[in-house]
Design an enzyme around this catalytic site. Sequence first.
Site, PDB file in Angstrom:
ATOM      1  N   TRP A  94       0.801  -1.220   0.000  1.00 40.91           N
ATOM      2  CA  TRP A  94       0.000   0.000   0.000  1.00 40.91           C
ATOM      3  C   TRP A  94       0.838   1.276   0.000  1.00 40.91           C
ATOM      4  O   TRP A  94       0.334   2.339  -0.350  1.00 40.91           O
ATOM      5  CB  TRP A  94      -0.930   0.038   1.215  1.00 40.91           C
ATOM      6  CG  TRP A  94      -0.267  -0.175   2.547  1.00 40.91           C
ATOM      7  CD1 TRP A  94      -0.208  -1.345   3.250  1.00 40.91           C
ATOM      8  CD2 TRP A  94       0.433   0.791   3.336  1.00 40.91           C
ATOM      9  NE1 TRP A  94       0.491  -1.167   4.437  1.00 40.91           N
ATOM     10  CE2 TRP A  94       0.884   0.139   4.514  1.00 40.91           C
ATOM     11  CE3 TRP A  94       0.721   2.151   3.187  1.00 40.91           C
ATOM     12  CZ2 TRP A  94       1.608   0.795   5.510  1.00 40.91           C
ATOM     13  CZ3 TRP A  94       1.451   2.808   4.173  1.00 40.91           C
ATOM     14  CH2 TRP A  94       1.877   2.135   5.316  1.00 40.91           C
ATOM     15  N   ARG A 101       7.316  -1.679 -10.981  1.00 42.91           N
ATOM     16  CA  ARG A 101       8.571  -2.392 -10.743  1.00 42.91           C
ATOM     17  C   ARG A 101       8.410  -3.894 -10.948  1.00 42.91           C
ATOM     18  O   ARG A 101       9.380  -4.589 -11.269  1.00 42.91           O
ATOM     19  CB  ARG A 101       9.067  -2.092  -9.324  1.00 42.91           C
ATOM     20  CG  ARG A 101      10.533  -2.409  -9.119  1.00 42.91           C
ATOM     21  CD  ARG A 101      11.070  -1.728  -7.894  1.00 42.91           C
ATOM     22  NE  ARG A 101      10.701  -2.391  -6.653  1.00 42.91           N
ATOM     23  CZ  ARG A 101      11.065  -1.954  -5.447  1.00 42.91           C
ATOM     24  NH1 ARG A 101      11.778  -0.855  -5.337  1.00 42.91           N
ATOM     25  NH2 ARG A 101      10.709  -2.596  -4.361  1.00 42.91           N
ATOM     26  N   LYS A 143      -2.503  -8.815  -7.326  1.00 37.97           N
ATOM     27  CA  LYS A 143      -3.320  -8.527  -6.138  1.00 37.97           C
ATOM     28  C   LYS A 143      -2.846  -7.188  -5.579  1.00 37.97           C
ATOM     29  O   LYS A 143      -1.809  -7.100  -4.935  1.00 37.97           O
ATOM     30  CB  LYS A 143      -3.155  -9.640  -5.098  1.00 37.97           C
ATOM     31  CG  LYS A 143      -3.662  -9.291  -3.690  1.00 37.97           C
ATOM     32  CD  LYS A 143      -5.134  -8.938  -3.642  1.00 37.97           C
ATOM     33  CE  LYS A 143      -5.591  -8.664  -2.210  1.00 37.97           C
ATOM     34  NZ  LYS A 143      -5.060  -7.371  -1.682  1.00 37.97           N
ATOM     35  N   PRO A 144      -3.615  -6.102  -5.829  1.00 37.13           N
ATOM     36  CA  PRO A 144      -3.234  -4.807  -5.262  1.00 37.13           C
ATOM     37  C   PRO A 144      -3.616  -4.725  -3.792  1.00 37.13           C
ATOM     38  O   PRO A 144      -4.422  -5.525  -3.305  1.00 37.13           O
ATOM     39  CB  PRO A 144      -4.037  -3.818  -6.104  1.00 37.13           C
ATOM     40  CG  PRO A 144      -5.255  -4.574  -6.529  1.00 37.13           C
ATOM     41  CD  PRO A 144      -4.816  -6.016  -6.665  1.00 37.13           C
ATOM     42  N   GLY A 189       6.160  -6.709   1.005  1.00 43.49           N
ATOM     43  CA  GLY A 189       5.363  -6.561   2.211  1.00 43.49           C
ATOM     44  C   GLY A 189       6.143  -7.007   3.424  1.00 43.49           C
ATOM     45  O   GLY A 189       7.387  -7.022   3.425  1.00 43.49           O
ATOM     46  N   SER A 190       5.436  -7.404   4.454  1.00 43.31           N
ATOM     47  CA  SER A 190       6.073  -7.741   5.717  1.00 43.31           C
ATOM     48  C   SER A 190       6.790  -9.087   5.650  1.00 43.31           C
ATOM     49  O   SER A 190       6.435  -9.970   4.867  1.00 43.31           O
ATOM     50  CB  SER A 190       5.035  -7.780   6.838  1.00 43.31           C
ATOM     51  OG  SER A 190       4.206  -8.913   6.721  1.00 43.31           O
ATOM     52  N   GLU A 238      10.499  -9.072  -1.322  1.00 47.63           N
ATOM     53  CA  GLU A 238      11.044  -7.801  -0.846  1.00 47.63           C
ATOM     54  C   GLU A 238      10.301  -7.494   0.439  1.00 47.63           C
ATOM     55  O   GLU A 238       9.147  -7.080   0.426  1.00 47.63           O
ATOM     56  CB  GLU A 238      10.846  -6.711  -1.906  1.00 47.63           C
ATOM     57  CG  GLU A 238      11.740  -5.504  -1.676  1.00 47.63           C
ATOM     58  CD  GLU A 238      11.068  -4.429  -0.867  1.00 47.63           C
ATOM     59  OE1 GLU A 238      11.367  -4.344   0.346  1.00 47.63           O
ATOM     60  OE2 GLU A 238      10.253  -3.684  -1.423  1.00 47.63           O
ATOM     61  N   CYS A 244      10.000   0.695   3.517  1.00 49.99           N
ATOM     62  CA  CYS A 244      10.887  -0.368   3.983  1.00 49.99           C
ATOM     63  C   CYS A 244      12.344   0.057   3.961  1.00 49.99           C
ATOM     64  O   CYS A 244      13.174  -0.545   4.641  1.00 49.99           O
ATOM     65  CB  CYS A 244      10.687  -1.624   3.130  1.00 49.99           C
ATOM     66  SG  CYS A 244      10.934  -1.343   1.367  1.00 49.99           S
ATOM     67  N   GLU A 275      10.612  -2.428  13.098  1.00 51.72           N
ATOM     68  CA  GLU A 275      10.450  -1.454  12.012  1.00 51.72           C
ATOM     69  C   GLU A 275       9.366  -0.463  12.403  1.00 51.72           C
ATOM     70  O   GLU A 275       8.200  -0.827  12.565  1.00 51.72           O
ATOM     71  CB  GLU A 275      10.083  -2.190  10.720  1.00 51.72           C
ATOM     72  CG  GLU A 275      10.096  -1.317   9.488  1.00 51.72           C
ATOM     73  CD  GLU A 275       9.889  -2.141   8.221  1.00 51.72           C
ATOM     74  OE1 GLU A 275      10.318  -1.679   7.142  1.00 51.72           O
ATOM     75  OE2 GLU A 275       9.288  -3.223   8.298  1.00 51.72           O
TER      76      GLU A 275
END
Length: 485
Positions: free
Chosen positions: A155, A164, A179-180, A233-234, A255, A289, A386
Amino acid sequence: MNDVIASIPKRILVDGEWRESADGSTFGVDDPGTEQRLCEVADAQRADAEAAVEAAVSTQESWAATPPRERGEILRRAWELITGRADELARLMTYEMGKSLTESLAEVKYAAEFFRWFSEEAVRIDGRYSRNPAGGGRTLVTKEPVGPSLLITPWNFPLAMGTRKIGPAVAAGCTMIVKPPQLTPLSMLNLAGLLTEAGLPPGVLNVVPSSSATRVVGPVLADARVRKVSFTGSTEVGRTLVEQSAPNLQRMSMELGGNAPFLVFADADLDVAVKGAVTAKMRNNGESCVAANRFLVAESVAEEFARRLTDEMAALKIGHGTEAGVSVGPLVNEGQRRQVAELVDDARDHGARVTTGGESLDGSGFFYRPTVLTDVPPRARILHEEVFGPVAPVTTFAEEDEAVARANDTQYGLVGYLFTRDLDRAVRVGERLRTGMVGVNTGLVSNPAAPFGGVKASGFGREGGAEGIEEYLDTKYLALAVGSS
């Protein structure tokens, strides 16, 4: 706002057709700066995901056979369309995600460059031909598209993380199921419309927005015909996806999270270091990130660095991203703001000193003041987790070895930053940092022409650069029995 939102397709894209969800359901998208509803988007169900897979699989052979030049020209036209509509795309991003209009415009430019870069890479997919060392035969090595690919985007950079991933997939000849993110699906839906306008054939790109990632990702991963997964994402979700991909042994690009160290040595140019710190910390309101998460500063310059950083952070204008002069927008939702506040409160409870910020803003919108913490003790959670928000915790070090050891003392390894005037030290420390990327005297490492990615719990695989397209290619070896008959 209404004009920006109204023109966007808010449905599911399967095989070139915009359709409602299988059960007609929708989910809402809100403006984090006002907490007001922007629109409703079709909420994809399992049947929609399965239809997207069928479209991608049935289109794969013909798309792979499309000449590389044609694939590249589609990306080139898409780059031109994005560039020509930058203001519209930026406003849309600001409304759905919260970042300032200046930052949104920068992301649009960054996002577009992935399409221009991979439009040029499409025609540079190569192989090799050689005589066998022992004589007699020949070796022919070729590259082929890996096949239908599942792309899951985050997001926080709703346009750039799409281009990318989509750019190299298109260039390589792979079809896609995208999948957005639930929080910010509009930029991806708009991008899909632009790619259709640019001439991307039906079935190559299929987009399934959904309020439940599990509902749509599960059946896609379970289909052995899907051969590639790219996720941003996480780390926790990334581990789950890797486990779920194991039965079908799908190619993975992950990533994931970061805990970036920001090292300032005693000989650093403090003007450059503070500017780099604001860039590395405050890009995307700190929701990145690659945001600097731990500031490790040489004892002899720590007080001066913290004072200058406090002044810079305190001067940043906070407000809705569309307002003139705003550089800090809201966090994406209340949950994100609450997490940031908890980490700051924990650091304060353990003895850290707040030199600016340290509080939420009253009123509508999920705003949190840019914050600097000093005297942060090692046990504070913010040094180990984080933060994903506008908070800069400053600690000190005495020697280079200590700085490197503390920088590497984390499960993550996405990016590190170091500031020094000593070239030998820059190379030496840069090589010792266990990260996939290092910023030397700069707070910005993102570059479409460079490989982006991390090590350890920050993932594997690379996006961007010459390496990015390799993630979507399989290597094939043909043994040629030349002269054997």
